[in-house]
Design a protein around this motif. Structure first.
Motif, PDB file in Angstrom:
ATOM      1  N   ALA A   1      21.776  21.535  14.588  1.00  0.00           N
ATOM      2  CA  ALA A   1      23.070  22.301  14.443  1.00  0.00           C
ATOM      3  C   ALA A   1      23.481  22.214  12.708  1.00  0.00           C
ATOM      4  O   ALA A   1      24.003  23.084  12.294  1.00  0.00           O
ATOM      5  N   ALA A   2      22.900  21.367  12.108  1.00  0.00           N
ATOM      6  CA  ALA A   2      23.194  21.250  10.538  1.00  0.00           C
ATOM      7  C   ALA A   2      22.307  22.269   9.717  1.00  0.00           C
ATOM      8  O   ALA A   2      23.194  22.794   8.694  1.00  0.00           O
ATOM      9  N   ALA A   3      21.469  22.799  10.362  1.00  0.00           N
ATOM     10  CA  ALA A   3      20.854  23.960   9.508  1.00  0.00           C
ATOM     11  C   ALA A   3      19.878  24.743  10.508  1.00  0.00           C
ATOM     12  O   ALA A   3      19.279  24.110  11.560  1.00  0.00           O
ATOM     13  N   THR A   4      19.624  25.986  10.451  1.00  0.00           N
ATOM     14  CA  THR A   4      18.945  26.993  11.321  1.00  0.00           C
ATOM     15  C   THR A   4      17.546  26.290  10.973  1.00  0.00           C
ATOM     16  O   THR A   4      17.029  26.526  10.052  1.00  0.00           O
ATOM     17  N   HIS A   5      16.829  26.080  12.194  1.00  0.00           N
ATOM     18  CA  HIS A   5      15.456  25.596  12.345  1.00  0.00           C
ATOM     19  C   HIS A   5      14.585  26.979  13.007  1.00  0.00           C
ATOM     20  O   HIS A   5      14.874  27.487  13.873  1.00  0.00           O
ATOM     21  N   HIS A   6      13.319  27.039  12.464  1.00  0.00           N
ATOM     22  CA  HIS A   6      12.439  28.022  13.084  1.00  0.00           C
ATOM     23  C   HIS A   6      11.117  27.376  13.543  1.00  0.00           C
ATOM     24  O   HIS A   6      10.882  26.413  12.623  1.00  0.00           O
ATOM     25  N   PHE A   7      10.356  27.605  14.598  1.00  0.00           N
ATOM     26  CA  PHE A   7       9.391  26.997  14.892  1.00  0.00           C
ATOM     27  C   PHE A   7       9.467  25.413  15.284  1.00  0.00           C
ATOM     28  O   PHE A   7       8.532  24.692  14.997  1.00  0.00           O
ATOM     29  N   ILE A   8      10.549  25.193  16.061  1.00  0.00           N
ATOM     30  CA  ILE A   8      10.583  23.691  16.893  1.00  0.00           C
ATOM     31  C   ILE A   8      10.727  24.125  18.258  1.00  0.00           C
ATOM     32  O   ILE A   8      11.556  25.125  18.700  1.00  0.00           O
ATOM     33  N   GLN A   9       9.759  23.801  18.618  1.00  0.00           N
ATOM     34  CA  GLN A   9       9.797  23.672  20.150  1.00  0.00           C
ATOM     35  C   GLN A   9       9.899  25.229  20.904  1.00  0.00           C
ATOM     36  O   GLN A   9      10.596  25.564  21.662  1.00  0.00           O
ATOM     37  N   HIS A  10       8.971  25.992  20.186  1.00  0.00           N
ATOM     38  CA  HIS A  10       9.067  27.590  20.456  1.00  0.00           C
ATOM     39  C   HIS A  10       7.954  28.033  21.396  1.00  0.00           C
ATOM     40  O   HIS A  10       7.880  29.219  21.934  1.00  0.00           O
ATOM     41  N   ILE A  11       6.999  27.180  21.828  1.00  0.00           N
ATOM     42  CA  ILE A  11       6.139  27.291  22.953  1.00  0.00           C
ATOM     43  C   ILE A  11       5.952  26.249  23.828  1.00  0.00           C
ATOM     44  O   ILE A  11       6.215  25.206  23.533  1.00  0.00           O
ATOM     45  N   SER A  12       5.087  26.690  24.737  1.00  0.00           N
ATOM     46  CA  SER A  12       4.718  25.572  26.001  1.00  0.00           C
ATOM     47  C   SER A  12       3.408  25.008  25.542  1.00  0.00           C
ATOM     48  O   SER A  12       2.458  25.494  24.970  1.00  0.00           O
ATOM     49  N   ILE A  13       3.174  23.824  26.124  1.00  0.00           N
ATOM     50  CA  ILE A  13       1.740  23.207  25.950  1.00  0.00           C
ATOM     51  C   ILE A  13       0.779  24.023  26.799  1.00  0.00           C
ATOM     52  O   ILE A  13      -0.248  23.634  26.493  1.00  0.00           O
ATOM     53  N   GLU A  14       1.354  24.843  27.540  1.00  0.00           N
ATOM     54  CA  GLU A  14       0.139  25.522  28.389  1.00  0.00           C
ATOM     55  C   GLU A  14      -0.503  26.867  27.460  1.00  0.00           C
ATOM     56  O   GLU A  14      -1.177  27.034  27.849  1.00  0.00           O
ATOM     57  N   GLU A  15       0.250  27.017  26.446  1.00  0.00           N
ATOM     58  CA  GLU A  15      -0.057  27.971  25.685  1.00  0.00           C
ATOM     59  C   GLU A  15      -1.208  27.797  24.701  1.00  0.00           C
ATOM     60  O   GLU A  15      -1.083  26.630  24.250  1.00  0.00           O
ATOM     61  N   GLU A  16      -2.132  28.720  24.557  1.00  0.00           N
ATOM     62  CA  GLU A  16      -2.955  28.607  23.326  1.00  0.00           C
ATOM     63  C   GLU A  16      -2.376  28.885  22.053  1.00  0.00           C
ATOM     64  O   GLU A  16      -2.029  29.985  21.916  1.00  0.00           O
ATOM     65  N   TYR A  17      -2.712  27.919  21.251  1.00  0.00           N
ATOM     66  CA  TYR A  17      -1.768  28.107  19.798  1.00  0.00           C
ATOM     67  C   TYR A  17      -2.516  27.556  18.817  1.00  0.00           C
ATOM     68  O   TYR A  17      -3.189  26.217  19.026  1.00  0.00           O
ATOM     69  N   ASN A  18      -2.934  27.915  17.756  1.00  0.00           N
ATOM     70  CA  ASN A  18      -3.514  27.477  16.469  1.00  0.00           C
ATOM     71  C   ASN A  18      -2.812  27.641  15.199  1.00  0.00           C
ATOM     72  O   ASN A  18      -1.867  28.398  15.220  1.00  0.00           O
ATOM     73  N   VAL A  19      -3.552  27.209  14.229  1.00  0.00           N
ATOM     74  CA  VAL A  19      -3.136  27.504  12.805  1.00  0.00           C
ATOM     75  C   VAL A  19      -3.057  28.891  12.576  1.00  0.00           C
ATOM     76  O   VAL A  19      -2.369  29.385  11.516  1.00  0.00           O
ATOM     77  N   GLY A  20      -4.126  29.661  12.949  1.00  0.00           N
ATOM     78  CA  GLY A  20      -4.326  31.020  12.506  1.00  0.00           C
ATOM     79  C   GLY A  20      -3.178  31.683  13.075  1.00  0.00           C
ATOM     80  O   GLY A  20      -2.259  32.910  12.480  1.00  0.00           O
TER      81      GLY A  20
END
Length: 320
Positions: A73-92
């Motif tokens: 709440a103190a500052a707007t954050h992005h890319f915090i808990q935005h996907i599920s562990i079920e999803e394929e995600y990588n640095v690219g």
């Protein structure tokens, strides 16, 4: 007191002569990056882009030290808990999405804060990804078969032999990254690390890396206290709920892996907690190894007052 890299004059890394600035707050786990990131975001009236790959996943909260409700709440954050562990995600994928988000944020702000303990992800945003040659897919299949038959320790020893430099940096329990590094080593006959940092690209913004440091024993003490606090907050129950999905790549990480071994009755709870502390300390050591080789980081003691850090940042902005 800030410490400038030896043998190199300190300046902000320019890209395309842009007037926008990305400040990356880096350093070992439990050093206080989240708190400083929020203070800087408030000072510059801006938002935070998280580059901590462990905090991307919705189902992992306590064990990844996700910012709490008050911090979010103190500052707007992005890319915090935005996907599920079920999803394929990588640095690219992260690089693409982070650059898109920065384009959006820089339309509203002259400064954006990036906070991250994942050196690879921070570097991907600032410098782009390294390019690796294609290798025979049979090598990957063979390594996965070896992993299944002989266990992860065999692959760890192999990487230590083929690329001791990368062995010191990599999360040795991340099966996917371990196999990836080995397939490059075997497929090219060259160390994986020899292909790193070959693809620095120009970004339409300037960058400045702020590093937090402390005496190693103090870092280890902070880690131990944080793990104890995680246990009190309910890490065991969080890990138990995820145990049926323990093979997912997102869960091959410190804090969960050790508790999964406890659930499997490989050792008792007290041992599991000590293993979490030990492996987190090792993780912090690898982070420090990664960052110490980066001469562009401006280092501050972890308890340096915000005013002093801001003074250095503004000085570098004016004189870059």
């Amino acid at each position: 007191m800030s410490k400038l890299p030896q043998g190199k004059s300190q300046s902000i890394n320019p890209s395309s002569g842009a007037n926008k600035l990305l400040i990356a707050v880096v350093g070992p786990t439990a050093i206080g990056k989240t708190a400083l990131g929020i203070k800087l975001a408030n000072y510059f009236n801006t938002e935070i882009l998280s580059a901590d790959s462990r905090q991307f996943f919705k189902e992992m909260t306590i064990g990844t030290a996700v910012p709490d409700e008050e911090e979010l709440a103190a500052a707007t954050h992005h890319f915090i808990q935005h996907i599920s562990i079920e999803e394929e995600y990588n640095v690219g994928l992260f690089e693409q999405e982070a650059i898109q988000k920065l384009e959006e944020l820089f339309k509203k702000h002259d400064v954006v804060i990036m906070v991250g303990g994942s050196g690879l992800y921070v570097d991907a945003v600032i410098n782009g990804l390294d390019k690796f040659p294609d290798v025979d897919p049979e090598i990957r299949a063979s390594l996965r078969a070896q992993l299944e038959a002989d266990g992860i320790e065999a692959l760890q020893r192999q990487l230590q032999t083929l690329d001791p430099e990368h062995y010191e940096k990599i999360d040795l329990h991340n099966k996917q990254r371990l196999v990836r590094a080995l397939e490059i080593c075997i497929g090219t006959g060259k160390p994986y690390s020899s292909f790193l940092a070959k693809n620095t690209i120009k970004r339409p913004f300037k960058t400045l890396k702020i590093g937090l440091q402390a005496d190693r024993q103090l870092i280890y003490d902070r880690i131990n206290r944080r793990v104890d606090l995680m246990i009190k907050k309910g890490l065991i129950a969080e890990a138990e709920a995820l145990y049926p999905k323990k093979e997912l790549n997102a869960l091959q990480t410190v804090g969960y892996r050790e508790l999964f071994s406890y659930f499997a009755e490989d050792f008792d709870l007290e041992t599991a907690i000590e293993e979490i502390k030990k492996n987190t300390r090792r993780f912090a050591k690898r982070q420090l190894t990664w960052y110490r080789k980066d001469g562009s980081i401006v280092w501050f003691e972890y308890d340096t007052p915000l005013e002093e850090i801001v003074k250095v940042i503004n000085h570098l902005r004016v004189n870059s």
